[in-house]
Design a protein around this motif. Structure first.
Motif, PDB file in Angstrom:
ATOM      1  N   TYR A   1      46.736  45.722  64.076  1.00 48.80           N
ATOM      2  CA  TYR A   1      46.714  47.166  63.782  1.00 48.80           C
ATOM      3  C   TYR A   1      47.222  47.400  62.364  1.00 48.80           C
ATOM      4  CZ  TYR A   1      45.924  51.595  66.275  1.00 48.80           C
ATOM      5  OH  TYR A   1      45.404  52.771  66.751  1.00 48.80           O
TER       6      TYR A   1
ATOM      7  N   THR B   1      47.131  49.243  59.265  1.00 47.55           N
ATOM      8  CA  THR B   1      46.652  50.518  58.743  1.00 47.55           C
ATOM      9  C   THR B   1      46.238  50.367  57.285  1.00 47.55           C
ATOM     10  OG1 THR B   1      48.104  51.721  60.245  1.00 47.55           O
ATOM     11  CG2 THR B   1      47.232  52.929  58.345  1.00 47.55           C
TER      12      THR B   1
ATOM     13  N   SER C   1      41.231  55.791  64.398  1.00 40.97           N
ATOM     14  CA  SER C   1      42.008  56.246  65.542  1.00 40.97           C
ATOM     15  C   SER C   1      41.944  57.762  65.652  1.00 40.97           C
ATOM     16  CB  SER C   1      43.462  55.760  65.455  1.00 40.97           C
ATOM     17  OG  SER C   1      44.084  56.245  64.290  1.00 40.97           O
ATOM     18  N   ILE C   2      42.515  58.278  66.696  1.00 42.23           N
ATOM     19  CA  ILE C   2      42.361  59.674  67.074  1.00 42.23           C
ATOM     20  C   ILE C   2      42.852  60.639  66.000  1.00 42.23           C
ATOM     21  CG2 ILE C   2      44.601  59.777  68.228  1.00 42.23           C
ATOM     22  CD1 ILE C   2      43.301  61.487  70.403  1.00 42.23           C
TER      23      ILE C   2
ATOM     24  N   HIS D   1      42.565  54.873  59.526  1.00 42.08           N
ATOM     25  CA  HIS D   1      41.683  53.711  59.626  1.00 42.08           C
ATOM     26  C   HIS D   1      42.506  52.429  59.592  1.00 42.08           C
ATOM     27  CE1 HIS D   1      38.046  56.160  59.156  1.00 42.08           C
ATOM     28  NE2 HIS D   1      38.759  56.867  58.291  1.00 42.08           N
ATOM     29  N   HIS D   2      42.096  51.448  60.382  1.00 40.02           N
ATOM     30  CA  HIS D   2      42.886  50.240  60.601  1.00 40.02           C
ATOM     31  C   HIS D   2      41.985  49.010  60.632  1.00 40.02           C
ATOM     32  CE1 HIS D   2      45.749  53.329  61.962  1.00 40.02           C
ATOM     33  NE2 HIS D   2      44.720  53.797  62.644  1.00 40.02           N
TER      34      HIS D   2
ATOM     35  N   ALA E   1      48.860  60.771  68.170  1.00 40.72           N
ATOM     36  CA  ALA E   1      49.020  59.403  67.677  1.00 40.72           C
ATOM     37  C   ALA E   1      50.474  59.091  67.343  1.00 40.72           C
ATOM     38  CB  ALA E   1      48.145  59.194  66.448  1.00 40.72           C
TER      39      ALA E   1
END
Length: 371
Positions: free
Chosen positions: A148, A150, A189-190, A194-195, A344
């Protein structure tokens, strides 16, 4: 409480509020594209002496203390502008205080906006061994996976937590162009961030790329994470104010029933809960910031603050949507967007229940923390 902050921070808050007015005008101007807007926002931030808030003094930054950081981020969030890009310059993060060659090759270019770094901390749940490195002469050979990262796909380098054989955990700087790095997946992600998920197969880096002292990587990583947790708490509290103000306007406006929605007892009870929880969260935030300002170890207090504030903003946004009705569920409605963004935060920089367990360990096992 924030009413008791020093006069210098009262002026700072007003300065940020003035900047928020300018930012709102930039965002409302449809004549420029997104890049032009961000450029104008950065120029306004520099004019208001905000851009270098958390940058080191030796690089022209302000190196602001915890209380000033809280005031700035809370104020931006109270205008729902804490997520706007271009407001702040890059922060040193785990590279703070590094010596040569990392200082001139990575820290200085990063702070100048010439290089972009990313933080690689988390492994997938199904791995049996954390990312590790063996020592071969003057080099480390790294293997493992981070799940994960980022901004990892756009980074020039990553700062990764690596277990070095015989020395323990260390933060290690890895150039993204180094052979053996494979980005296996990118995803959003929500909250719109971006990851990347990536693997390391015999990735060889100089031993001089160890950041700080080998075996002390986890405290260095956690210091950065702790700073970010306090920012999340400050942004949560600011957003509570923004949501409550919008909800107040909604409850006082004419309603199809013929009387304002705020005249109904059930609505008033829910509205009271929103204000009570926001008051408690703001009180906790400023007490924690003041403790941090003294130099006290506030790991446990920041954990408590981050958990309570991020969970509370979720509850307050949820209740605001309920009181606004179906219109707030439409794509593009400010509350709809905010609902996704703050959800998040209960996972970012430590999931809430993991942090709860850490807080208990801090007291029962280490005799740290306070009420």
């Amino acid at each position: 409480m924030p009413e008791s902050i020093p006069d210098a921070l009262v002026k700072r808050r007003q300065q940020v509020q003035d900047l928020c007015v300018q930012i709102a005008a930039v965002l409302a101007d449809s004549t420029g594209d997104a890049a032009d807007q961000q450029k104008r926002i950065t120029e306004a931030s520099k004019k208001h002496n905000l851009y270098g808030l958390s940058q080191p003094l030796e690089f022209g930054g302000l190196d602001a203390g915890p209380l000033e950081v809280v005031v700035v981020h809370e104020t931006l969030a109270s205008h729902n502008l804490c997520h706007i890009g271009g407001l702040f310059g890059p922060q040193p993060g785990v590279l703070a205080g590094v010596q040569e060659p990392l200082k001139s090759q990575y820290l200085e270019p990063m702070l100048a906006g010439q290089k972009r770094g990313a933080f690689a901390f988390t492994e997938p749940d199904n791995v049996t061994r954390k990312t590790w490195a063996s020592i071969e002469g003057d080099h480390l050979v790294i293997n493992g996976q981070k799940s994960y990262v980022t901004g990892g796909a756009a980074a020039d380098y990553i700062n990764a937590l690596v277990e070095i054989d015989g020395q323990g955990p260390a933060m290690v700087l890895i150039d993204m162009g180094t052979p053996g790095i494979d980005i296996i997946r990118t995803f959003g992600s929500i909250d719109g961030s971006h990851h990347a998920s990536m693997t390391f197969k015999d990735v060889t880096v100089p031993r001089s790329h160890v950041i700080g002292e080998a075996g002390r990587g986890l405290p260095r990583a956690m210091h950065q994470i702790g700073d970010t947790r306090l920012v999340f708490a400050a942004q949560s509290v600011g957003l509570m104010q923004w949501v409550i103000e919008r909800t107040t306007e909604h409850l006082e406006a004419p309603h199809r029933s013929g009387e304002p929605l705020g005249s109904k007892e059930g609505v008033r009870l829910r509205y009271a809960d929103m204000r009570i929880k926001a008051y408690a969260a703001r009180s906790m935030l400023y007490r924690t910031a003041r403790l941090a300002e003294t130099g006290e170890n506030v790991i446990n207090e920041v954990i408590a603050c981050k958990v309570f504030c991020t969970e509370t903003i979720g509850e307050i946004v949820d209740m605001a949507i309920q009181l606004h009705g179906g219109v707030a569920l439409r794509n593009g409605h400010p509350l709809e967007e905010l609902y996704r963004r703050v959800r998040a935060w209960r996972l970012a920089e430590g999931a809430s229940d993991i942090l709860r367990l850490n807080l208990v360990r801090g007291k029962l096992d280490l005799q740290k923390g306070r009420i």
